[in-house]
Design a protein around this motif. Structure first.
Motif, PDB file in Angstrom:
ATOM      1  N   MET A 150       0.829  -1.203   0.000  1.00  0.00           N
ATOM      2  CA  MET A 150       0.000   0.000   0.000  1.00  0.00           C
ATOM      3  C   MET A 150       0.867   1.258   0.000  1.00  0.00           C
ATOM      4  N   MET A 151       1.902   1.267   0.818  1.00  0.00           N
ATOM      5  CA  MET A 151       2.750   2.457   0.900  1.00  0.00           C
ATOM      6  C   MET A 151       3.583   2.632  -0.371  1.00  0.00           C
ATOM      7  N   ASP A 152       3.946   1.518  -0.987  1.00  0.00           N
ATOM      8  CA  ASP A 152       4.686   1.642  -2.241  1.00  0.00           C
ATOM      9  C   ASP A 152       3.790   2.222  -3.332  1.00  0.00           C
ATOM     10  N   PHE A 153       2.500   1.858  -3.319  1.00  0.00           N
ATOM     11  CA  PHE A 153       1.550   2.475  -4.262  1.00  0.00           C
ATOM     12  C   PHE A 153       1.457   3.980  -4.006  1.00  0.00           C
ATOM     13  N   MET A 154       1.446   4.361  -2.727  1.00  0.00           N
ATOM     14  CA  MET A 154       1.413   5.785  -2.382  1.00  0.00           C
ATOM     15  C   MET A 154       2.653   6.499  -2.920  1.00  0.00           C
ATOM     16  N   ARG A 155       3.813   5.866  -2.727  1.00  0.00           N
ATOM     17  CA  ARG A 155       5.065   6.458  -3.188  1.00  0.00           C
ATOM     18  C   ARG A 155       5.060   6.656  -4.706  1.00  0.00           C
ATOM     19  N   GLN A 156       4.614   5.650  -5.441  1.00  0.00           N
ATOM     20  CA  GLN A 156       4.604   5.751  -6.897  1.00  0.00           C
ATOM     21  C   GLN A 156       3.637   6.841  -7.377  1.00  0.00           C
ATOM     22  N   THR A 157       2.493   6.933  -6.716  1.00  0.00           N
ATOM     23  CA  THR A 157       1.530   7.979  -7.084  1.00  0.00           C
ATOM     24  C   THR A 157       2.115   9.364  -6.814  1.00  0.00           C
TER      25      THR A 157
ATOM     26  N   ILE B  19      -6.849  10.355  -0.820  1.00  0.00           N
ATOM     27  CA  ILE B  19      -6.739   9.022  -1.429  1.00  0.00           C
ATOM     28  C   ILE B  19      -5.954   8.093  -0.512  1.00  0.00           C
ATOM     29  N   TYR B  20      -4.844   8.593   0.031  1.00  0.00           N
ATOM     30  CA  TYR B  20      -4.053   7.783   0.961  1.00  0.00           C
ATOM     31  C   TYR B  20      -4.882   7.388   2.180  1.00  0.00           C
ATOM     32  N   LEU B  21      -5.672   8.338   2.682  1.00  0.00           N
ATOM     33  CA  LEU B  21      -6.528   8.048   3.834  1.00  0.00           C
ATOM     34  C   LEU B  21      -7.538   6.971   3.467  1.00  0.00           C
ATOM     35  N   GLY B  22      -8.089   7.054   2.269  1.00  0.00           N
ATOM     36  CA  GLY B  22      -9.032   6.044   1.810  1.00  0.00           C
ATOM     37  C   GLY B  22      -8.402   4.671   1.692  1.00  0.00           C
ATOM     38  N   MET B  23      -7.132   4.610   1.291  1.00  0.00           N
ATOM     39  CA  MET B  23      -6.437   3.325   1.195  1.00  0.00           C
ATOM     40  C   MET B  23      -6.272   2.699   2.588  1.00  0.00           C
ATOM     41  N   ILE B  24      -5.985   3.562   3.570  1.00  0.00           N
ATOM     42  CA  ILE B  24      -5.844   3.064   4.947  1.00  0.00           C
ATOM     43  C   ILE B  24      -7.181   2.553   5.482  1.00  0.00           C
ATOM     44  N   TYR B  25      -8.282   3.274   5.148  1.00  0.00           N
ATOM     45  CA  TYR B  25      -9.601   2.920   5.669  1.00  0.00           C
ATOM     46  C   TYR B  25     -10.304   1.837   4.839  1.00  0.00           C
ATOM     47  N   TYR B  26      -9.663   1.364   3.785  1.00  0.00           N
ATOM     48  CA  TYR B  26     -10.331   0.401   2.902  1.00  0.00           C
ATOM     49  C   TYR B  26     -10.822  -0.831   3.659  1.00  0.00           C
ATOM     50  N   GLU B  27     -10.006  -1.359   4.535  1.00  0.00           N
ATOM     51  CA  GLU B  27     -10.385  -2.582   5.252  1.00  0.00           C
ATOM     52  C   GLU B  27     -11.631  -2.369   6.108  1.00  0.00           C
TER      53      GLU B  27
END
Length: 676
Positions: free
Chosen positions: A117-124, A214-222
């Motif tokens: 997840m964090m690597d996706f954030m980094r690439q974005t 978007i990053y917050l949404g990735m964290i809250y996805y679960e």
């Protein structure tokens, strides 16, 4: 893949791209995306269709496409391969991302581990940082999970982030550090910043805010099963107002903004740092948010990349910040001015010219398709258009009336005219390009006499005594009298507008102290006002509607002070000077492909001097001086390739005056489709 020959299920773009209309990949505010195949590259592609519903919309789309063309390649940006105009739509052919959108990946691979997840954030962040740091910075303005794609290759099982859909992007013309302000309202509400809701000027900070959500949404996805910036409690309540809107209301009321980031005791040190960074990214005030470069650098550090890490040679499995990919997908270490499209030196034409040519060609094909069943000449003309024709010629001919006759007063060949072909072999080969082409068998007909069988668009078909018929560029023909001498001693094949200029010797007459020959003017847009003012000044014709609101060039002035204007859509009318607005030269305007220009009316010796080291001088170029043309390509060294007077010449930019931008040209062209 559906058969390319079936127009209902497949669209062919150019020579090699076939789009399956039954495989829709997605739909945004400004376009639909389909899957297709590029048979030349032998790869799957995605094609975004931007449907044009009016002339102004066409200009906006053209502007967007020119923005897209300026974007250099980057491993975390979707590669752009090609651009087309087809079926009243612009089409952007781009890289196909086989893993789909970010949410689909989260759905298919849940739970997504923290490192991924964090690597996706980094690439974005790498993609956004790259866009913001360009010489001409680009603000995305519509970042959201649906615009973040993933692609996986056989070379690496780890998917790569690809940011796409620049439908709401706008190029900033100055350094972002000087706080370049934009005021248009754009973006998806859930991820819009407070200043966007407030309709206030905003900067690249809106992208940082969107990334934070978007990053917050990735964290809250679960917790909620979606990539949205809401906690489980908020999501379950159904009160899902956009965070930016809530923050704006809090700011106006003087209340504290809601704290969207929730820290948990189970968070490790990296997650704690990440949430602190997100908290900074979604600050209410834009000035309090970090720059995208800082966000990217902090994420690099969190993901284990050292600050001085060298750039890897592949975009997969490493930091892709500075890695650029070519349109074919290969890695490149080229400089930042490398782009997604072929250079004008290679293609001979730049994008703006190509799109305008395709637009005019499509409109003429549609009109002729309706008529070809009734008229054999229309069918022949349709075939000729599809073989390719110069844009300037198409513009002059696009106003075909039902009789398919040329404009009154236009010098032309008629069926049965006696003509002689030039004896200049080199000239004939050069000028036959886009005029039926050259065949070596034609060489034996140079210098021979023949008879005009038919004129189709820009080509004259000449029959010879042996029964052979060849298609010629009119520039290669001389009209003959009954005794075999040349008519007037010169070729009669001057294009209509050049001929009209030469008929009048009072070109420099000034109109009421306002206008003179070669002035650029804007025609008034209000039809009723123009109709009223045209009384006694050339009168009103309903076809004039197509010229209202567009630009033109003053050609001559009659004895009554009325002005003959050549409009950029190929029409020309006599106007009351009261309805014309002079357009002053913009010294900062850059000339681009597709722009309508004037070759300055200087002396031959002045032009030759300016041409030194800028394309040089060639016999025949003097006939272009004082005439209008279309820019085909912008070349290095302050040179432009211009189509003018049935020739294509390379000119020093100092010899060229801008009349209208390609976007203005498209508005004028599309008025024929939408304006009447």
């Amino acid at each position: 893949m559906a058969a390319a020959s079936d127009p209902e299920c497949s669209v062919q773009l150019g020579k090699y791209v076939y789009i399956n209309m039954f495989t829709k990949l997605g739909q945004g505010a400004f376009g639909v995306v389909y899957r297709g195949m590029d048979t030349k590259r032998n790869i799957d592609v995605a094609a975004k269709q931007l449907e044009i519903k009016d002339d102004k919309g066409g200009a906006d789309a053209m502007s967007e496409i020119k923005t897209l063309q300026k974007l250099p390649c980057h491993a975390n940006l979707v590669a752009l391969y090609d651009f087309h105009f087809f079926r009243s739509s612009f089409w952007v052919v781009m890289e196909f991302c086989n893993c789909g959108e970010l949410k689909k990946y989260f759905d298919d691979h849940k739970p997504v581990d923290q490192a991924t997840m964090m690597d996706f954030m980094r690439q974005t962040a790498a993609a956004v940082d790259f866009m913001h740091s360009l010489a001409e910075p680009v603000i995305h303005r519509d970042l959201k999970p649906g615009n973040i794609m993933l692609k996986q290759t056989s070379a690496d099982p780890k998917p790569v982030i690809k940011v796409t859909d620049f439908g709401l992007s706008k190029v900033a013309d100055v350094d972002l550090s000087k706080t370049f302000l934009m005021t248009t309202v754009a973006g998806t509400p859930c991820f819009m910043a407070p200043e966007q809701f407030a309709k206030e000027p905003y900067t690249a900070a809106v992208d940082v805010f969107a990334l934070g959500l978007i990053y917050l949404g990735m964290i809250y996805y679960e917790e909620i099963g979606d990539i949205l910036p809401f906690t489980k409690e908020t999501y379950s309540s159904g009160m899902l107002l956009p965070p930016g809107m809530i923050m704006l209301q809090s700011l106006k009321s003087g209340m504290l903004a809601p704290d969207l980031v929730q820290h948990k005791t189970a968070d490790d040190s990296v997650m704690t740092q990440l949430k602190e960074l997100i908290g900074q990214m979604i600050k209410v005030r834009a000035k309090d948010r970090p720059k995208s470069a800082l966000v990217h650098e902090k994420l690099r550090t969190m993901c284990g990349f050292s600050a001085d890490a060298s750039t890897p040679t592949t975009p997969h499995g490493g930091d892709t910040t500075d890695v650029k990919t070519t349109p074919g997908g290969a890695t490149s270490s080229s400089s930042s001015d490398s782009t997604n499209t072929t250079t004008s030196e290679e293609s001979g034409e730049d994008l703006g010219y190509q799109l305008l040519q395709q637009a005019v060609q499509q409109m003429m094909e549609e009109k002729l398709e309706e008529r070809k069943e009734k008229e054999k000449e229309s069918e022949d003309l349709l075939k000729q258009i599809r073989r390719g024709a110069p844009l300037l010629e198409l513009l002059m001919r696009q106003g075909l009336d039902e009789s398919s006759e040329e404009k009154e007063g236009e010098t032309k060949f008629k069926n049965g005219d006696r003509v002689r072909v030039t004896t200049d072999y080199a000239k004939a080969k050069e000028l036959q390009e886009n005029y039926g082409g050259w065949n070596e068998f034609m060489r034996s007909y140079l210098g021979k006499e023949g008879k005009v069988e038919r004129k189709i668009l820009h080509v004259v078909k000449v029959g010879f005594p042996d029964g052979q018929i060849w298609s010629f560029n009119p520039e290669l023909l001389t009209k003959l009298t009954e005794d075999g001498s040349a008519v007037g001693g010169t070729s009669p094949s001057e294009a209509a507008k050049e001929t009209k200029r030469d008929k009048n010797t009072s070109h420099d007459e000034i109109v009421r102290g306002l206008f003179k020959r070669f002035d650029v003017v804007q025609i008034a847009e209000e039809a009723e006002v123009v109709k009223l003012l045209q009384k006694g000044h050339g009168g009103w014709n309903e076809k004039m509607t197509l010229c209202l609101g567009i630009k033109g060039l003053i050609n001559r002035v009659d004895k009554d002070g009325d002005v003959f204007v050549e409009c950029i859509n190929g029409d020309d009318w006599t106007f009351n000077p009261e309805i014309l607005i002079k357009v002053e030269d913009d010294p900062n305007a850059e000339i681009e492909a597709g722009d309508f220009v004037l070759i300055k009316n200087v002396t031959k010796s002045e032009a030759q001097e300016l041409q030194r080291n800028h394309g040089e001088w060639a016999n025949g170029m003097e006939r272009s001086l004082g005439h209008t043309g279309i820019v085909k390509a912008v070349l290095k060294g302050d040179r432009v390739r211009v189509e003018v007077a049935r020739h294509v010449w390379i000119f020093n930019k100092k010899l060229v005056k801008l009349v209208a931008k390609s976007e203005e040209m498209l508005v004028a062209i599309l008025k024929r489709k939408f304006g009447m």
